[in-house]
Design an enzyme around this catalytic site. Structure first.
Site, PDB file in Angstrom:
ATOM      1  N   HIS A  97       0.816  -1.217   0.000  1.00  0.00           N
ATOM      2  CA  HIS A  97       0.000   0.000   0.000  1.00  0.00           C
ATOM      3  C   HIS A  97       0.849   1.266   0.000  1.00  0.00           C
ATOM      4  O   HIS A  97       0.388   2.333  -0.411  1.00  0.00           O
ATOM      5  CB  HIS A  97      -0.933  -0.003   1.210  1.00  0.00           C
ATOM      6  CG  HIS A  97      -2.249   0.656   0.940  1.00  0.00           C
ATOM      7  ND1 HIS A  97      -3.184   0.156   0.055  1.00  0.00           N
ATOM      8  CD2 HIS A  97      -2.793   1.816   1.417  1.00  0.00           C
ATOM      9  CE1 HIS A  97      -4.235   0.948   0.009  1.00  0.00           C
ATOM     10  NE2 HIS A  97      -4.028   1.961   0.823  1.00  0.00           N
TER      11      HIS A  97
ATOM     12  N   ARG B 134       1.207   2.835  -3.285  1.00  0.00           N
ATOM     13  CA  ARG B 134       0.022   3.660  -3.607  1.00  0.00           C
ATOM     14  C   ARG B 134       0.166   5.049  -2.977  1.00  0.00           C
ATOM     15  O   ARG B 134      -0.080   6.068  -3.631  1.00  0.00           O
ATOM     16  CB  ARG B 134      -1.225   2.950  -3.081  1.00  0.00           C
ATOM     17  CG  ARG B 134      -2.543   3.688  -3.288  1.00  0.00           C
ATOM     18  CD  ARG B 134      -3.686   2.772  -2.859  1.00  0.00           C
ATOM     19  NE  ARG B 134      -4.971   3.436  -2.733  1.00  0.00           N
ATOM     20  CZ  ARG B 134      -5.806   3.635  -3.752  1.00  0.00           C
ATOM     21  NH1 ARG B 134      -5.473   3.255  -4.956  1.00  0.00           N
ATOM     22  NH2 ARG B 134      -6.980   4.214  -3.559  1.00  0.00           N
TER      23      ARG B 134
END
Length: 281
Positions: A220, A223
């Site tokens: 993540h 991201r």
């Protein structure tokens, strides 16, 4: 430092040695205090409210005590953890170096797949769950676009603009075509099954160690870094919102708190005060 965890530990010690509370009571205190976080408390209150509404509905309760309670919690905003530009560059360099140094067909295939996974994560800012759920038909190599199925069955289409990313995906597709056809998903593991989130996490940990990066990196975080680095390149936050698949701009705005490198550069080097020559005499 008097952190909440330290204070809780000291209080439990106080209850144990000064108040002489028994083991079961100490354990209960510890559990309750450790769960004293806004999200946990909100969830527990929501559960109680729902339960009391049920009792009221079943006419087992004349009056719901929660109807007269106004409990609001202000949750602390946790800033997203990002990977620096230099660390991402080092990470990718190690990936490609491992491919060049592969001593078996198995090692080469793994490197080709790992490069495609990481390049796509960083190129699109997609969630790991979205990446692992990609189907072969979701990637259009003629138009260089990728169809992403996000949260709440929302779809978004992103362009793959970097030639290195495209090359990595095409090379992966070439080497894994039979596996992809057998599995039905674009990214597969060695057993021809859908690649799992956990496999990607292990993969990232492996290359973090090889690159000597002194930071715990999760899928993540690619991201988060995607969004933050785009902001630092002056990309409009509304475009970033759409690329990330956020339904609300407020969710994307958290990255503005992280993106302070560009701000520092502007205020230190480009502020008009630096061009002024003031006569102090």
């Amino acid at each position: 430092m008097n952190t909440l965890d330290n204070c809780i530990m000291e209080y439990i010690e106080y209850c144990k040695y000064r108040k002489r509370l028994d083991h079961k009571t100490l354990k209960a205190y510890k559990i309750d205090l450790e769960q004293y976080k806004p999200t946990t408390v909100k969830r527990k209150i929501a559960s109680l409210k729902s339960f009391f509404h049920y009792l009221e509905y079943k006419e087992l309760l004349i009056e719901n005590p929660f109807d007269k309670l106004d409990i609001r919690f202000r949750e602390a905003k946790l800033l997203p953890k990002t990977i620096s530009f230099q660390s991402i560059q080092n990470f990718l360099s190690i990936l490609y170096a491992q491919k060049e140094q592969a001593q078996s067909d198995y090692q080469l295939r793994c490197s080709i797949r790992d490069i495609a996974v990481i390049e796509l994560l960083f190129a699109t800012g997609m969630r790991i769950s979205e990446l692992c759920s990609l189907k072969p038909t979701d990637i259009d190599f003629e138009n260089n676009t990728i169809l992403i199925y996000g949260k709440g069955a929302k779809e978004r289409i992103l362009q793959i603009g970097n030639p290195d990313v495209l090359s990595a995906l095409l090379l992966y597709q070439k080497h894994f075509k039979s596996d992809i056809d057998a599995c039905g998903y674009f990214f597969v593991n060695r057993l021809q099954h859908k690649l799992s989130d956990q496999s990607v996490r292990f993969m990232i940990n492996h290359y973090v160690k090889l690159a000597g990066i002194n930071q715990h990196i999760t899928p993540h975080m690619f991201r988060h870094s995607f969004a933050t680095l785009l902001l630092e390149q002056d990309v409009d936050i509304r475009y970033i919102q759409r690329m990330l698949g956020h339904s609300s701009i407020s969710t994307t705005e958290i990255y503005t708190h992280v993106s302070n490198v560009k701000q520092k550069d502007i205020l230190f080097n480009k502020h008009p005060r630096n061009l002024m020559r003031v006569n102090e005499g």
